[in-house]
Design an enzyme around this catalytic site. Structure first.
Site, short mmCIF file in Angstrom:
data_model
loop_
_atom_site.label_atom_id
_atom_site.label_comp_id
_atom_site.label_asym_id
_atom_site.label_seq_id
_atom_site.Cartn_x
_atom_site.Cartn_y
_atom_site.Cartn_z
N LYS A 115 0.27 -1.22 0.04
CA LYS A 115 0.60 0.13 -0.16
C LYS A 115 1.04 1.37 -0.34
O LYS A 115 0.64 2.27 -0.62
CB LYS A 115 -1.34 0.09 1.25
N HIS A 233 -14.87 -2.91 8.22
CA HIS A 233 -14.29 -2.72 7.52
C HIS A 233 -13.97 -3.76 6.24
O HIS A 233 -13.22 -3.56 4.83
CB HIS A 233 -12.56 -2.61 7.45
N ARG A 290 -6.94 -7.53 -9.37
CA ARG A 290 -7.78 -8.90 -9.30
C ARG A 290 -9.39 -9.23 -9.42
O ARG A 290 -9.28 -7.55 -9.61
CB ARG A 290 -7.69 -9.94 -8.07
P1 ADP Z 1 -13.32 -7.23 -2.12
O1 ADP Z 1 -14.47 -8.12 -1.38
O2 ADP Z 1 -13.53 -5.52 -2.21
O3 ADP Z 1 -13.26 -8.78 -3.30
P2 ADP Z 1 -11.84 -7.94 -0.23
O4 ADP Z 1 -10.05 -7.07 0.51
O5 ADP Z 1 -12.79 -8.23 0.78
O6 ADP Z 1 -11.97 -7.25 -1.27
O7 ADP Z 1 -11.48 -9.13 -0.15
C1 ADP Z 1 -11.71 -10.19 -0.85
C2 ADP Z 1 -11.44 -11.70 -0.29
O8 ADP Z 1 -9.99 -11.41 -0.49
C3 ADP Z 1 -12.00 -12.04 1.15
O9 ADP Z 1 -12.00 -13.54 0.75
C4 ADP Z 1 -10.29 -11.29 1.37
O10 ADP Z 1 -10.33 -12.15 3.13
C5 ADP Z 1 -9.54 -11.72 0.75
N1 ADP Z 1 -8.26 -11.01 0.69
C6 ADP Z 1 -8.04 -10.10 0.17
N2 ADP Z 1 -6.92 -9.04 0.45
C7 ADP Z 1 -6.28 -10.21 1.33
C8 ADP Z 1 -5.38 -10.60 1.50
N3 ADP Z 1 -3.53 -9.72 1.89
N4 ADP Z 1 -4.17 -11.95 2.34
C9 ADP Z 1 -5.27 -12.85 2.44
N5 ADP Z 1 -6.52 -12.30 2.49
C10 ADP Z 1 -6.99 -11.58 1.63
P1 ADP Z 2 -8.45 -3.62 2.80
O1 ADP Z 2 -6.76 -3.72 2.38
O2 ADP Z 2 -8.37 -3.97 4.69
O3 ADP Z 2 -9.66 -3.54 2.06
P2 ADP Z 2 -8.44 -0.32 2.91
O4 ADP Z 2 -7.29 -0.16 2.69
O5 ADP Z 2 -9.28 -0.69 1.59
O6 ADP Z 2 -8.24 -2.31 3.48
O7 ADP Z 2 -9.17 -0.14 3.94
C1 ADP Z 2 -10.67 -1.15 4.08
C2 ADP Z 2 -12.14 -0.65 4.93
O8 ADP Z 2 -11.45 0.63 5.64
C3 ADP Z 2 -12.26 1.58 3.83
O9 ADP Z 2 -13.12 0.94 2.55
C4 ADP Z 2 -13.04 1.87 5.17
O10 ADP Z 2 -14.34 1.85 5.33
C5 ADP Z 2 -12.26 2.12 6.05
N1 ADP Z 2 -10.72 3.07 5.67
C6 ADP Z 2 -9.12 2.93 4.92
N2 ADP Z 2 -8.60 3.72 5.28
C7 ADP Z 2 -9.50 4.34 6.02
C8 ADP Z 2 -8.60 5.89 6.08
N3 ADP Z 2 -7.87 6.68 6.23
N4 ADP Z 2 -9.84 7.20 7.20
C9 ADP Z 2 -11.04 6.15 7.05
N5 ADP Z 2 -11.83 4.71 6.80
C10 ADP Z 2 -10.64 4.34 6.40
#
Ligand code: ADP
Ligand code: ADP
Ligand code: MG
Length: 471
Positions: A115, A233, A290
């Protein structure tokens, strides 16, 4: 050329990929653990093989999976989401083995998997990022940076994902207490303890853009999804298009998403995630390299099959359409039907599905791996099915979702269905007045008197009678 695809995943997304392949006339190979051996997606694939005895290790075993692909004569691998989907080593190992990886090149995955690096790339191409830091070397430097940024701040694991590795700090005391915990958790979960700070944006919308890029430098977007309805989140309900964006902001965000993708020579589908604050300022937060769980709503409003598009791009086909050809039609909503108890902090539950009846009718789509008799294994995520509906207007989509949730019967385990029904009745949701804090703020008001299913009551009474006669 792609003729036979091994699917390096399980559950609903494996089935979704099998469906795309069938329509394209491609052969599929499913992999499965012992726990998944008799499940739906395994039956629907043309071939299936055991990837490992344990419930998880097999799905993460790069060399075993590539070996199986070679043994079965598969020329491509689709990673789905989760597991190895964002693992650059896996994409590279496929490239080296001469197997087509259905996703972007390994360099793009590497650049965006971190990130902190992704923030740098966005900044370099002039896309706003959330005010924050690079990797923080010590608690004292973190405290100094947080003072400059202003509390509240968020601790984030650079390698994090799936809503894990995030911590909100309201003051310096929080920060000093949470940073060491966040670091050791990140080390354990992601094998990397780099943590950075971001300003915590209050009550934002999570709005993301679906990117499609071919191998010849053509990049377009398929519009946005609002994924603000989250718990821990993690997303629960997603809608497309967003009710918040005006045309001008939408265009600027879409253009920013394309610029970031071009900066890493992106070459498949991907998602650029933003937070949007009350003043409609937008900030890049991360890219997911992805297929996304919630891709279904974009498919419904654009008419484009995103999984088939992934396969075509990986096979070397150029994009068939340009940005101007993308038309957004109506509104779509997805509800993630999870085996979770909404009345108990959305804790995952396991068990056997004793009854199943899915909704139907116009504008309805189900992507699931659940049926009567399915036993939910405790090892994987709690997603049972995705219910997606489409309407010509937002109001029609909401009413349709409510109707479908009322029709949906899943017996034997608690699910998120009754909670979603309340959301579809909630004035704030209907008016589009929600942010990522929606569930925390509204859960109590939405708490429903547990509507008992009469069939469950009959079962309970029969069980009591049976137990009584035994004694
Ligand atoms: P979205 O639901 O928007 O596609 P998510 O971040 O919730 O994206 O991830 C989707 C799936 O991928 C979930 O099952 C989550 O647990 C898994 N996942 C995402 N990033 C990681 C990571 N860095 N390591 C392990 N699992 C991950
Ligand atoms: P992940 O890789 O786990 O999906 P993200 O960076 O996409 O992590 O953040 C997941 C969620 O956490 C976002 O959709 C939002 O709801 C919250 N979030 C992330 N960063 C911030 C921020 N700087 N301020 C407020 N909420 C945040
Ligand atoms: Mg995210």
């Amino acid at each position: 050329m792609v003729n036979k695809i091994l699917i390096a995943n399980r559950g609903e997304i494996a089935l979704r990929i099998i469906r795309a392949c069938k329509e394209l006339g491609l052969t599929t190979v499913a992999i499965h653990s012992e726990a998944d051996a008799t499940t739906l997606y395994v039956k629907k694939a043309d071939e299936a093989c055991l990837v490992g005895p344990g419930p998880l290790a097999g799905y993460l075993n790069i060399y075993r999976i590539i070996d199986l692909a070679k043994q079965r004569g598969a020329d491509a691998i689709h990673p789905g989401y989760g597991f190895l989907a964002e693992n650059a080593d896996f994409a590279k190992a496929c490239e080296d083995a001469g197997i087509t990886f259905i996703g972007p090149n390994s360099n793009a995955i590497m650049a965006m998997g971190d990130k902190i690096r992704a923030r740098k790339i966005a900044k370099e191409v002039g896309v706003p990022i959330v005010p924050g830091t690079d990797s923080i070397p010590s608690v004292d430097s973190a405290a100094g940076a947080a003072k400059d940024i202003g509390y509240p701040v968020m601790l984030k694991a650079s390698a994090g994902g799936g809503g894990r590795g995030l911590r909100i700090c309201r003051d310096e005391k929080d920060l000093r207490r949470l940073l060491p915990i966040a670091m050791s958790e990140a080390k354990k979960a992601f094998g990397d303890d780099s943590i950075f700070l971001e300003k915590y944006i209050e009550e934002p919308h999570h709005i993301e853009f679906q990117i499609v890029a071919d191998r010849y430098g053509n990049v377009i977007h398929l519009g946005e999804r609002d994924c603000s309805i989250q718990r821990r989140h993690q997303k629960l309900i997603e809608i497309a298009p967003s009710l918040l964006l005006d045309e001008e902001t939408r265009n600027r965000m879409g253009e920013a998403a394309i610029r970031i993708s071009k900066a890493v020579n992106y070459d498949n589908v991907g998602t650029i995630e933003f937070l949007v604050d009350r003043q409609k300022n937008f900030y890049f937060i991360e890219m997911n390299t992805r297929i996304q769980v919630e891709h279904t709503i974009t498919e419904e409003v654009t008419g484009i099959d995103i999984v088939q598009t992934m396969i075509r791009i990986a096979a070397g086909e150029p994009l068939e359409i340009r940005q101007d050809d993308v038309k957004i039609n109506g509104y779509a909503i997805e509800c993630r039907i999870n085996a979770e108890d909404p009345m108990n902090s959305f804790l995952p539950v396991t068990g056997r599905v004793t009854g199943y009846y899915s909704p139907g009718g116009p504008g309805v789509r189900i992507d699931g791996n659940v049926y009567r008799g399915y036993t939910i294994p405790p090892y994987y995520d709690s997603l049972l099915a995705k219910l997606t509906v489409k309407g010509r207007t937002w109001q029609e989509a909401v009413k349709r979702m409510h109707r479908c949730l009322s029709e949906y019967v899943i017996r034997g385990v608690k699910t998120t269905i009754p909670f979603y029904k309340k959301v579809m009745e909630d004035e704030k949701f209907i008016k589009g007045e929600f942010s990522t804090s929606y569930i925390d703020e509204r859960l109590e008001q939405l708490s429903y008197i547990c509507e008992r299913d009469p069939a469950d009551l009959v079962l309970a009474i029969s069980a009591a009678i049976a137990a009584h006669s035994r004694t």
